[in-house]
Design a protein around this motif. Structure first.
Motif, PDB file in Angstrom:
ATOM      1  N   TYR A  84       0.831  -1.212   0.000  1.00  0.00           N
ATOM      2  CA  TYR A  84       0.000   0.000   0.000  1.00  0.00           C
ATOM      3  C   TYR A  84       0.867   1.265   0.000  1.00  0.00           C
ATOM      4  O   TYR A  84       1.710   1.452   0.866  1.00  0.00           O
ATOM      5  CB  TYR A  84      -0.885  -0.040   1.252  1.00  0.00           C
ATOM      6  CG  TYR A  84      -1.855   1.114   1.401  1.00  0.00           C
ATOM      7  CD1 TYR A  84      -2.476   1.696   0.295  1.00  0.00           C
ATOM      8  CD2 TYR A  84      -2.186   1.591   2.675  1.00  0.00           C
ATOM      9  CE1 TYR A  84      -3.380   2.731   0.448  1.00  0.00           C
ATOM     10  CE2 TYR A  84      -3.100   2.625   2.841  1.00  0.00           C
ATOM     11  CZ  TYR A  84      -3.692   3.195   1.718  1.00  0.00           C
ATOM     12  OH  TYR A  84      -4.585   4.213   1.880  1.00  0.00           O
ATOM     13  N   GLU A  85       0.662   2.104  -1.004  1.00  0.00           N
ATOM     14  CA  GLU A  85       1.401   3.370  -1.073  1.00  0.00           C
ATOM     15  C   GLU A  85       0.410   4.507  -1.275  1.00  0.00           C
ATOM     16  O   GLU A  85       0.106   4.875  -2.415  1.00  0.00           O
ATOM     17  CB  GLU A  85       2.420   3.357  -2.226  1.00  0.00           C
ATOM     18  CG  GLU A  85       3.594   2.439  -1.995  1.00  0.00           C
ATOM     19  CD  GLU A  85       4.776   2.723  -2.938  1.00  0.00           C
ATOM     20  OE1 GLU A  85       4.654   3.591  -3.830  1.00  0.00           O
ATOM     21  OE2 GLU A  85       5.817   2.072  -2.763  1.00  0.00           O
ATOM     22  N   PRO A  86      -0.104   5.084  -0.182  1.00  0.00           N
ATOM     23  CA  PRO A  86      -1.099   6.153  -0.348  1.00  0.00           C
ATOM     24  C   PRO A  86      -0.512   7.467  -0.863  1.00  0.00           C
ATOM     25  O   PRO A  86      -1.201   8.486  -0.830  1.00  0.00           O
ATOM     26  CB  PRO A  86      -1.674   6.301   1.072  1.00  0.00           C
ATOM     27  CG  PRO A  86      -0.664   5.731   1.991  1.00  0.00           C
ATOM     28  CD  PRO A  86       0.116   4.716   1.217  1.00  0.00           C
ATOM     29  N   TRP A  87       0.707   7.439  -1.364  1.00  0.00           N
ATOM     30  CA  TRP A  87       1.334   8.660  -1.901  1.00  0.00           C
ATOM     31  C   TRP A  87       1.702   8.556  -3.383  1.00  0.00           C
ATOM     32  O   TRP A  87       2.070   9.530  -4.008  1.00  0.00           O
ATOM     33  CB  TRP A  87       2.613   8.963  -1.114  1.00  0.00           C
ATOM     34  CG  TRP A  87       3.585   7.811  -1.123  1.00  0.00           C
ATOM     35  CD1 TRP A  87       4.521   7.559  -2.079  1.00  0.00           C
ATOM     36  CD2 TRP A  87       3.675   6.743  -0.186  1.00  0.00           C
ATOM     37  NE1 TRP A  87       5.195   6.389  -1.790  1.00  0.00           N
ATOM     38  CE2 TRP A  87       4.701   5.874  -0.620  1.00  0.00           C
ATOM     39  CE3 TRP A  87       2.993   6.427   1.000  1.00  0.00           C
ATOM     40  CZ2 TRP A  87       5.058   4.710   0.073  1.00  0.00           C
ATOM     41  CZ3 TRP A  87       3.357   5.256   1.689  1.00  0.00           C
ATOM     42  CH2 TRP A  87       4.370   4.426   1.226  1.00  0.00           C
ATOM     43  N   HIS A  88       1.576   7.339  -3.953  1.00  0.00           N
ATOM     44  CA  HIS A  88       2.046   7.125  -5.329  1.00  0.00           C
ATOM     45  C   HIS A  88       0.881   7.197  -6.326  1.00  0.00           C
ATOM     46  O   HIS A  88      -0.010   6.356  -6.324  1.00  0.00           O
ATOM     47  CB  HIS A  88       2.749   5.767  -5.414  1.00  0.00           C
ATOM     48  CG  HIS A  88       3.325   5.453  -6.771  1.00  0.00           C
ATOM     49  ND1 HIS A  88       4.675   5.456  -7.045  1.00  0.00           N
ATOM     50  CD2 HIS A  88       2.716   5.105  -7.935  1.00  0.00           C
ATOM     51  CE1 HIS A  88       4.868   5.135  -8.321  1.00  0.00           C
ATOM     52  NE2 HIS A  88       3.692   4.912  -8.871  1.00  0.00           N
ATOM     53  N   TYR A  89       0.924   8.221  -7.173  1.00  0.00           N
ATOM     54  CA  TYR A  89      -0.121   8.427  -8.179  1.00  0.00           C
ATOM     55  C   TYR A  89       0.450   8.217  -9.569  1.00  0.00           C
ATOM     56  O   TYR A  89       1.564   8.629  -9.870  1.00  0.00           O
ATOM     57  CB  TYR A  89      -0.724   9.832  -8.054  1.00  0.00           C
ATOM     58  CG  TYR A  89      -1.399  10.009  -6.719  1.00  0.00           C
ATOM     59  CD1 TYR A  89      -2.738   9.663  -6.547  1.00  0.00           C
ATOM     60  CD2 TYR A  89      -0.677  10.449  -5.606  1.00  0.00           C
ATOM     61  CE1 TYR A  89      -3.344   9.765  -5.305  1.00  0.00           C
ATOM     62  CE2 TYR A  89      -1.271  10.553  -4.358  1.00  0.00           C
ATOM     63  CZ  TYR A  89      -2.613  10.212  -4.216  1.00  0.00           C
ATOM     64  OH  TYR A  89      -3.208  10.299  -2.984  1.00  0.00           O
ATOM     65  N   ARG A  90      -0.370   7.567 -10.407  1.00  0.00           N
ATOM     66  CA  ARG A  90       0.084   7.238 -11.752  1.00  0.00           C
ATOM     67  C   ARG A  90      -0.893   7.801 -12.778  1.00  0.00           C
ATOM     68  O   ARG A  90      -2.107   7.628 -12.658  1.00  0.00           O
ATOM     69  CB  ARG A  90       0.170   5.710 -11.896  1.00  0.00           C
ATOM     70  CG  ARG A  90       0.138   5.150 -13.305  1.00  0.00           C
ATOM     71  CD  ARG A  90       1.381   5.507 -14.132  1.00  0.00           C
ATOM     72  NE  ARG A  90       1.093   5.315 -15.556  1.00  0.00           N
ATOM     73  CZ  ARG A  90       1.349   4.196 -16.217  1.00  0.00           C
ATOM     74  NH1 ARG A  90       1.923   3.192 -15.586  1.00  0.00           N
ATOM     75  NH2 ARG A  90       1.042   4.101 -17.499  1.00  0.00           N
ATOM     76  N   TYR A  91      -0.367   8.461 -13.768  1.00  0.00           N
ATOM     77  CA  TYR A  91      -1.204   8.991 -14.846  1.00  0.00           C
ATOM     78  C   TYR A  91      -1.556   7.872 -15.816  1.00  0.00           C
ATOM     79  O   TYR A  91      -0.673   7.131 -16.266  1.00  0.00           O
ATOM     80  CB  TYR A  91      -0.478  10.108 -15.600  1.00  0.00           C
ATOM     81  CG  TYR A  91      -1.371  10.856 -16.562  1.00  0.00           C
ATOM     82  CD1 TYR A  91      -2.103  11.966 -16.128  1.00  0.00           C
ATOM     83  CD2 TYR A  91      -1.517  10.437 -17.872  1.00  0.00           C
ATOM     84  CE1 TYR A  91      -2.945  12.652 -17.001  1.00  0.00           C
ATOM     85  CE2 TYR A  91      -2.361  11.115 -18.753  1.00  0.00           C
ATOM     86  CZ  TYR A  91      -3.062  12.216 -18.311  1.00  0.00           C
ATOM     87  OH  TYR A  91      -3.896  12.885 -19.167  1.00  0.00           O
ATOM     88  N   VAL A  92      -2.854   7.721 -16.112  1.00  0.00           N
ATOM     89  CA  VAL A  92      -3.289   6.707 -17.088  1.00  0.00           C
ATOM     90  C   VAL A  92      -4.234   7.312 -18.145  1.00  0.00           C
ATOM     91  O   VAL A  92      -4.695   6.604 -19.032  1.00  0.00           O
ATOM     92  CB  VAL A  92      -4.015   5.512 -16.392  1.00  0.00           C
ATOM     93  CG1 VAL A  92      -3.048   4.674 -15.580  1.00  0.00           C
ATOM     94  CG2 VAL A  92      -5.179   5.991 -15.529  1.00  0.00           C
ATOM     95  N   GLY A  93      -4.510   8.605 -18.024  1.00  0.00           N
ATOM     96  CA  GLY A  93      -5.495   9.232 -18.906  1.00  0.00           C
ATOM     97  C   GLY A  93      -6.841   9.274 -18.204  1.00  0.00           C
ATOM     98  O   GLY A  93      -7.130   8.439 -17.340  1.00  0.00           O
ATOM     99  N   LYS A  94      -7.678  10.254 -18.589  1.00  0.00           N
ATOM    100  CA  LYS A  94      -8.920  10.493 -17.835  1.00  0.00           C
ATOM    101  C   LYS A  94      -9.939   9.354 -17.920  1.00  0.00           C
ATOM    102  O   LYS A  94     -10.551   8.991 -16.915  1.00  0.00           O
ATOM    103  CB  LYS A  94      -9.546  11.815 -18.273  1.00  0.00           C
ATOM    104  CG  LYS A  94      -8.782  12.986 -17.668  1.00  0.00           C
ATOM    105  CD  LYS A  94      -9.186  14.311 -18.256  1.00  0.00           C
ATOM    106  CE  LYS A  94      -8.201  15.372 -17.775  1.00  0.00           C
ATOM    107  NZ  LYS A  94      -8.198  16.566 -18.595  1.00  0.00           N
TER     108      LYS A  94
END
Ligand SMILES: [Zn+2]
Length: 268
Positions: free
Chosen positions: A238-248
């Motif tokens: 679990y990484e509540p800080w890691h965001y990844r762009y995948v497109g809207k």
């Protein structure tokens, strides 16, 4: 006397002819040998030059095929929608070519992302600020070398705590992607925390900044990449800080269904 003289002259003449013939033959042989030697030298030099050229060409071919491979690797990773660069999958089973470098745009003085997501990223951060939140970008694009440094530092911490190298490696792998297997090298991932609490642990999820990001990131094309209870499919805790762009569109579907990128793409 005349007869003797004639005989002597004959001897001299014969000797002269013999000597001349021998000398001529020797000279001819020497000249021919010199020519052969010269030819050999030229051939050896030509061969050397050719070998060098051949080596150069081979290394050029190798470099070109490597470049081709890196583009191919980055492009073929998304198996569901291979044309969509935003859906490129990088995880334990899908390494990214170590030479892949996206076109980068700075979003802060210390952080850059893939130029194609800069606008959405900036909008998300400014909207968070607009909502009265203090978000902090801990990390965005990380090169292969940066990732190696992070991995080694974390592994060293475990070793210092008394773990064996193998255990330290396995522990590190749970929280830091092995170099070559990190999404950060895509330039499509960001580690964002609260300005007031920058700890990379589960408590991060309780900060108002992270709560806002988890709820709203999909509107800007981002997903929380490593949710709790999903380690089996992502391979990462679990990484509540890691965001990844995948497109809207993908972000909306992934968030609504509560699935991971692996599950969305239908690959492991
Ligand atoms: Zn991260």
């Amino acid at each position: 006397m005349n007869v003797k003289f004639t005989k002597r002259m004959k001897k001299v003449l014969i000797l002269g002819i013999v000597c001349g013939t021998v000398l001529g033959t020797v000279i001819t042989f020497a000249a021919a040998r010199r020519a052969v030697d010269k030819k050999k030298t030229v051939m050896a030099e030509t061969e050397k030059k050719w070998q060098a050229e051949n080596k150069r060409l081979q290394s050029q071919i190798q470099t070109e095929s490597e470049v081709g491979k890196s583009v191919e690797a980055a492009a073929s990773l998304s198996e569901k929608q291979p044309d969509d660069w935003a859906l490129v999958l990088v995880n334990d089973c899908h390494p990214l070519d170590t030479k892949y470098v996206p076109e980068l745009t700075e979003i802060t003085s210390e952080n850059s992302v893939d130029a194609r997501i800069a606008e959405d990223t900036k909008k998300m951060l400014s909207d968070a600020k607009g909502a009265g939140l203090n978000v902090h970008i801990l990390s965005a694009y990380r090169s292969y070398d940066d990732q190696t440094a992070v991995f080694n530092d974390t592994m060293q911490d475990w070793v210092n705590q008394g773990e064996s190298y193998l255990d330290a490696y396995n522990e590190t792998k749970k929280s830091v992607a092995v170099p070559g297997y990190s999404e950060h090298a895509l330039g499509l991932a960001l580690d964002i925390t609260s300005e007031d609490y920058q700890g990379l642990d589960e408590k991060q999820a309780d900060t108002p900044e992270t709560k806002w990001l988890m709820k709203n990131c999909y509107k800007y094309g981002f997903i929380l990449r490593y949710p709790s209870e999903k380690m089996e499919t992502t391979g990462i805790t679990y990484e509540p800080w890691h965001y990844r762009y995948v497109g809207k569109d993908a972000a909306k579907e992934i968030t609504e269904k509560g699935i991971t990128l692996e599950e969305y793409l239908g690959v492991k």
